[in-house]
Design a protein around this motif. Structure first.
Motif, PDB file in Angstrom:
ATOM      1  N   GLU A  62       0.783  -1.457   0.355  1.00  0.00           N
ATOM      2  CA  GLU A  62       0.451   0.225  -0.508  1.00  0.00           C
ATOM      3  C   GLU A  62       0.721   1.413   0.207  1.00  0.00           C
ATOM      4  O   GLU A  62       0.667   2.192  -0.634  1.00  0.00           O
ATOM      5  N   SER A  66       0.628   3.764  -3.036  1.00  0.00           N
ATOM      6  CA  SER A  66       0.682   5.438  -2.651  1.00  0.00           C
ATOM      7  C   SER A  66       1.445   6.045  -3.205  1.00  0.00           C
ATOM      8  O   SER A  66       1.205   7.433  -3.335  1.00  0.00           O
ATOM      9  N   VAL A  80      -5.104  -2.408  -2.781  1.00  0.00           N
ATOM     10  CA  VAL A  80      -4.690  -3.871  -2.317  1.00  0.00           C
ATOM     11  C   VAL A  80      -5.027  -4.721  -1.541  1.00  0.00           C
ATOM     12  O   VAL A  80      -5.876  -4.900  -0.643  1.00  0.00           O
TER      13      VAL A  80
END
Length: 97
Positions: A62, A66, A80
Protein backbone atom coordinates in the motif's frame (compact mmCIF):
# COMPACT_ATOMS: atom_id res chain seq x y z
CA UNK A 1 7.30 -12.46 -0.11
CA UNK A 2 3.57 -12.37 -0.66
CA UNK A 3 1.62 -11.74 -3.87
CA UNK A 4 -0.72 -8.79 -4.36
CA UNK A 5 -3.11 -7.37 -6.90
CA UNK A 6 -3.25 -3.58 -6.87
CA UNK A 7 -6.43 -2.21 -8.42
CA UNK A 8 -6.24 1.42 -9.56
CA UNK A 9 -9.50 3.27 -10.13
CA UNK A 10 -9.47 6.57 -11.99
CA UNK A 11 -11.17 9.44 -10.17
CA UNK A 12 -10.55 12.15 -12.78
CA UNK A 13 -11.24 12.65 -16.49
CA UNK A 14 -9.02 10.74 -18.94
CA UNK A 15 -7.31 14.00 -19.91
CA UNK A 16 -5.97 14.30 -16.35
CA UNK A 17 -4.87 10.65 -16.45
CA UNK A 18 -3.10 11.13 -19.77
CA UNK A 19 -1.28 14.20 -18.41
CA UNK A 20 0.42 11.95 -15.82
CA UNK A 21 0.77 8.84 -18.01
CA UNK A 22 4.46 9.32 -18.86
CA UNK A 23 5.41 9.69 -15.17
CA UNK A 24 3.19 6.71 -14.27
CA UNK A 25 4.85 4.44 -16.85
CA UNK A 26 8.33 5.53 -15.72
CA UNK A 27 7.35 4.70 -12.12
CA UNK A 28 6.03 1.29 -13.20
CA UNK A 29 9.31 0.51 -14.96
CA UNK A 30 11.34 1.63 -11.92
CA UNK A 31 9.30 -0.61 -9.63
CA UNK A 32 9.69 -3.54 -12.03
CA UNK A 33 13.47 -3.05 -12.11
CA UNK A 34 13.45 -2.99 -8.29
CA UNK A 35 11.57 -6.32 -8.22
CA UNK A 36 8.32 -4.98 -6.79
CA UNK A 37 6.05 -5.17 -9.85
CA UNK A 38 5.70 -8.21 -12.09
CA UNK A 39 3.10 -6.93 -14.53
CA UNK A 40 0.48 -4.29 -15.19
CA UNK A 41 -2.23 -3.25 -17.61
CA UNK A 42 -5.35 -1.17 -18.17
CA UNK A 43 -8.83 -2.21 -17.16
CA UNK A 44 -11.31 -2.57 -20.01
CA UNK A 45 -13.17 -0.29 -20.26
CA UNK A 46 -10.45 2.24 -19.42
CA UNK A 47 -11.47 3.07 -15.85
CA UNK A 48 -8.23 2.16 -14.11
CA UNK A 49 -5.53 -0.45 -14.09
CA UNK A 50 -4.19 -3.59 -12.44
CA UNK A 51 -0.68 -4.07 -11.04
CA UNK A 52 0.74 -7.46 -10.04
CA UNK A 53 3.07 -6.96 -7.10
CA UNK A 54 5.26 -8.81 -4.63
CA UNK A 55 5.98 -7.50 -1.16
CA UNK A 56 6.70 -8.24 2.46
CA UNK A 57 3.25 -7.13 3.66
CA UNK A 58 0.02 -5.48 2.58
CA UNK A 59 0.97 -2.20 4.33
CA UNK A 60 4.31 -2.20 2.48
CA UNK A 61 2.59 -2.66 -0.90
CA UNK A 62 0.00 0.00 0.00
CA UNK A 63 2.85 2.40 0.81
CA UNK A 64 4.56 1.56 -2.47
CA UNK A 65 1.38 1.96 -4.52
CA UNK A 66 0.64 5.30 -2.86
CA UNK A 67 3.78 6.62 -4.58
CA UNK A 68 2.31 5.99 -8.04
CA UNK A 69 2.11 9.37 -9.84
CA UNK A 70 -1.59 8.73 -10.53
CA UNK A 71 -2.25 8.39 -6.80
CA UNK A 72 0.07 11.23 -5.78
CA UNK A 73 -1.52 13.39 -8.49
CA UNK A 74 -4.99 12.76 -7.08
CA UNK A 75 -6.37 11.15 -10.25
CA UNK A 76 -6.67 7.54 -8.99
CA UNK A 77 -7.30 5.53 -5.85
CA UNK A 78 -5.87 2.12 -5.00
CA UNK A 79 -7.10 -1.11 -3.48
CA UNK A 80 -4.46 -3.67 -2.50
CA UNK A 81 -5.57 -7.30 -2.40
CA UNK A 82 -3.31 -10.03 -1.04
CA UNK A 83 -3.86 -13.41 -2.67
CA UNK A 84 -2.59 -16.89 -2.04
CA UNK A 85 -2.19 -18.60 -5.38
CA UNK A 86 -3.25 -22.20 -5.58
CA UNK A 87 -1.84 -22.75 -9.07
CA UNK A 88 0.45 -20.77 -11.36
CA UNK A 89 1.25 -21.63 -14.95
CA UNK A 90 4.98 -21.79 -15.66
CA UNK A 91 4.65 -18.61 -17.74
CA UNK A 92 3.75 -16.63 -14.59
CA UNK A 93 5.71 -18.56 -11.99
CA UNK A 94 7.49 -15.33 -11.00
CA UNK A 95 4.41 -14.51 -8.93
CA UNK A 96 5.31 -17.31 -6.52
CA UNK A 97 6.81 -16.10 -3.26
Amino acid sequence: MASFIVSLTYTAPIEAIDALLEKHVAWLREQHAAGHLLGWGRKVPREGGILLAKGESKPAVEALASQDPFVKGGVATIEVIEWAHGFLDDSISGLAG
